[in-house]
Design an enzyme around this catalytic site. Sequence first.
Site, PDB file in Angstrom:
ATOM      1  N   ARG A   1      10.021  78.473 -14.647  1.00 34.63           N
ATOM      2  CA  ARG A   1       9.072  78.137 -15.161  1.00 34.63           C
ATOM      3  C   ARG A   1       9.046  76.689 -13.310  1.00 34.63           C
ATOM      4  O   ARG A   1       8.111  76.135 -12.708  1.00 34.63           O
ATOM      5  CB  ARG A   1       8.589  76.973 -15.561  1.00 34.63           C
ATOM      6  CG  ARG A   1       8.159  78.250 -17.003  1.00 34.63           C
ATOM      7  CD  ARG A   1       7.779  76.864 -18.256  1.00 34.63           C
ATOM      8  NE  ARG A   1       7.100  76.041 -18.504  1.00 34.63           N
ATOM      9  CZ  ARG A   1       7.403  74.602 -19.313  1.00 34.63           C
ATOM     10  NH1 ARG A   1       7.863  74.903 -20.150  1.00 34.63           N
ATOM     11  NH2 ARG A   1       6.310  73.678 -19.177  1.00 34.63           N
TER      12      ARG A   1
ATOM     13  N   HIS B   1       8.060  63.200 -30.519  1.00 29.91           N
ATOM     14  CA  HIS B   1       8.505  63.389 -29.662  1.00 29.91           C
ATOM     15  C   HIS B   1       7.420  62.260 -28.615  1.00 29.91           C
ATOM     16  O   HIS B   1       6.048  63.040 -28.869  1.00 29.91           O
ATOM     17  CB  HIS B   1       7.794  65.064 -29.428  1.00 29.91           C
ATOM     18  CG  HIS B   1       7.693  65.671 -27.810  1.00 29.91           C
ATOM     19  ND1 HIS B   1       9.234  65.996 -26.874  1.00 29.91           N
ATOM     20  CD2 HIS B   1       7.125  65.871 -26.957  1.00 29.91           C
ATOM     21  CE1 HIS B   1       8.975  66.624 -25.817  1.00 29.91           C
ATOM     22  NE2 HIS B   1       7.985  66.418 -25.623  1.00 29.91           N
TER      23      HIS B   1
ATOM     24  N   SER C   1       6.913  75.227 -25.312  1.00 26.62           N
ATOM     25  CA  SER C   1       8.393  74.580 -25.090  1.00 26.62           C
ATOM     26  C   SER C   1       8.796  73.694 -26.296  1.00 26.62           C
ATOM     27  O   SER C   1       9.629  73.371 -26.587  1.00 26.62           O
ATOM     28  CB  SER C   1       8.565  74.791 -24.193  1.00 26.62           C
ATOM     29  OG  SER C   1       9.339  73.632 -23.699  1.00 26.62           O
TER      30      SER C   1
ATOM     31  N   LYS D   1      11.181  73.613 -30.176  1.00 23.18           N
ATOM     32  CA  LYS D   1      12.238  73.211 -30.521  1.00 23.18           C
ATOM     33  C   LYS D   1      11.728  71.975 -31.598  1.00 23.18           C
ATOM     34  O   LYS D   1      12.846  71.827 -32.543  1.00 23.18           O
ATOM     35  CB  LYS D   1      12.871  71.831 -29.245  1.00 23.18           C
ATOM     36  CG  LYS D   1      13.567  72.757 -28.141  1.00 23.18           C
ATOM     37  CD  LYS D   1      13.772  72.316 -26.968  1.00 23.18           C
ATOM     38  CE  LYS D   1      12.568  72.108 -25.848  1.00 23.18           C
ATOM     39  NZ  LYS D   1      12.277  71.242 -24.450  1.00 23.18           N
TER      40      LYS D   1
ATOM     41  N   ASP E   1      14.520  78.975 -24.303  1.00 23.42           N
ATOM     42  CA  ASP E   1      12.963  77.874 -24.279  1.00 23.42           C
ATOM     43  C   ASP E   1      14.180  77.276 -22.832  1.00 23.42           C
ATOM     44  O   ASP E   1      13.557  77.588 -21.571  1.00 23.42           O
ATOM     45  CB  ASP E   1      12.908  76.974 -24.624  1.00 23.42           C
ATOM     46  CG  ASP E   1      12.448  75.468 -23.490  1.00 23.42           C
ATOM     47  OD1 ASP E   1      11.375  75.922 -22.612  1.00 23.42           O
ATOM     48  OD2 ASP E   1      12.802  74.451 -23.708  1.00 23.42           O
TER      49      ASP E   1
HETATM   50  N1  IUR Z   1       9.304  69.104 -22.222  1.00 23.21           N
HETATM   51  C1  IUR Z   1       9.711  70.115 -23.095  1.00 23.21           C
HETATM   52  O1  IUR Z   1      10.132  70.163 -23.675  1.00 23.21           O
HETATM   53  N2  IUR Z   1       9.499  71.423 -22.297  1.00 23.21           N
HETATM   54  C2  IUR Z   1       8.588  71.331 -21.601  1.00 23.21           C
HETATM   55  O2  IUR Z   1       7.380  72.187 -20.395  1.00 23.21           O
HETATM   56  C3  IUR Z   1       8.098  69.751 -20.482  1.00 23.21           C
HETATM   57  C4  IUR Z   1       8.742  68.929 -20.997  1.00 23.21           C
HETATM   58  I1  IUR Z   1       6.985  69.815 -19.300  1.00 23.21           I
END
Ligand code: IUR
Length: 471
Positions: free
Chosen positions: A183, A97, A198, A202, A176
């Site tokens: 948010r 990621h 967040s 995932k 999320d």
């Molecule tokens: N990417 C994500 O998957 N979540 C987040 O809160 C952010 C970037 I900032």
Amino acid sequence: MESVTAAGCEDVFQFRISDVIAKKRDGLALSSQEIRCVVKSTMTGQVQDSQLGALLMAIRLRGMNPEETMTLTKEMVASGSVLTWPDEWSGWLVDKHSTGGVGDKISLPLAPALAACGCKVPMISGRGLGHTGGTLDKLESVPGFSSQQSPEQMLEILRSVGCCIVGQSADLVPADKIFYEMRDVTATVDSLPLITASVMSKKVAESLSALILDVKFGEAAQSSTIGDAKSLANSLVSVGVSLGIPTMAVITNMDSPIGRCVGNSLEVIEALECLEGTGHDDLRELVTRTGGYLLWLCGQADSETKGTEKIAKVLGDGSALECFRKMMEAQGVQPDIARSLSSSSTFRTASHIEELLVQRTGTVEFIKARPIAEILNTLGAGRSKATDVINHSIGAEILVRIGQHVEQGSPWIRIHYENPLLQDKQRQILQNALWISDRPVFKPPSLIRDVIHSQGTKEEIVPLRREGEIN
Ligand code: IUR
């Protein structure tokens, strides 16, 4: 897909969201039960928008301790389904990621390179928003490519190819989506525990054997300082490890564009160069080293160096390129297009191509990624809101490198644009993105400035910053 249900909270204790908001407002830690109930009742629609907004703001201002952050992540995972894989893939399931950058096309060669090394890579990626690009947008510049693949299709592609790069399905971590949308409108995006939960929820839902995070810092990154990037990396790594995924992070500089191209189809062309064993050394280094770390982390290489060598080998012998082509075909690209991706006819080219010239002789000191990306976005390469339509052919090729001697009047950037046209004011902003020095400039040998490991068991997390990686 297997449904994971959190234990009910109604029968456990009297839960009142206003009490939880007050507790966090006053700087106290929330219990696991309270966090579970927040997520559960949000999912069932029992929390009003105003209450969720207030709680997110309290978390943004007061923070969360590692235990709370880990619990929030776990409960967010439990809000939906998790991907499940054959037992024999255990130890081979890996992903990366990135916190987002300019010219960041690392995933494109990395996923097939890992697959060529025998890994299974169920890569779930996102779209670009603001000045940073998105992996799915880049891939969608290939005619026919489909990022929408069901879990069953992902399983089949991983069986036959070894990697896929897909968008997030609605039933994976649905909490999320609700939290992120709230948010976004309550100025609470930049909260360390909320970002951590967040991102990691995932990744946990992908059921991985190992994960690497590329946490970027600099002018064109989400974290402007290396200190902020390390704090985020520590938080992400700690949660990954505490939830049972061997996780590490590289801290990489994001002041100048990665590689030489910015813009969706141009970045795919550059990724193909890397898959052919050539191309920009910064890109190649990030791909081989993040891949090398991952192979080591999941136990498929004895050391990071051996892992890096394995990735370099599959980039050199054509096997990573073959996996990329097979992945393209498996995700909807016609076989003849997938076989001839690097030929010039695959991608639509922009109607205008213009080179800007170096304004004074000297050495390239700095190429500022952020203004370049912002101008390209206004020309149609990216989005300022999620519903914007992008033009994949818009982009820029950077023709010079940091440390290079350049003569006044020589071209330094090639802009691909069509409608809207490039304006004089934008040309000036682009010119200001190139800094020329009268003195010699030494380019740092690596974009990787630090590596964050985590030692310890599932319960005891001791993030360890490895010394000696800083250059
Ligand atoms: N990417 C994500 O998957 N979540 C987040 O809160 C952010 C970037 I900032």
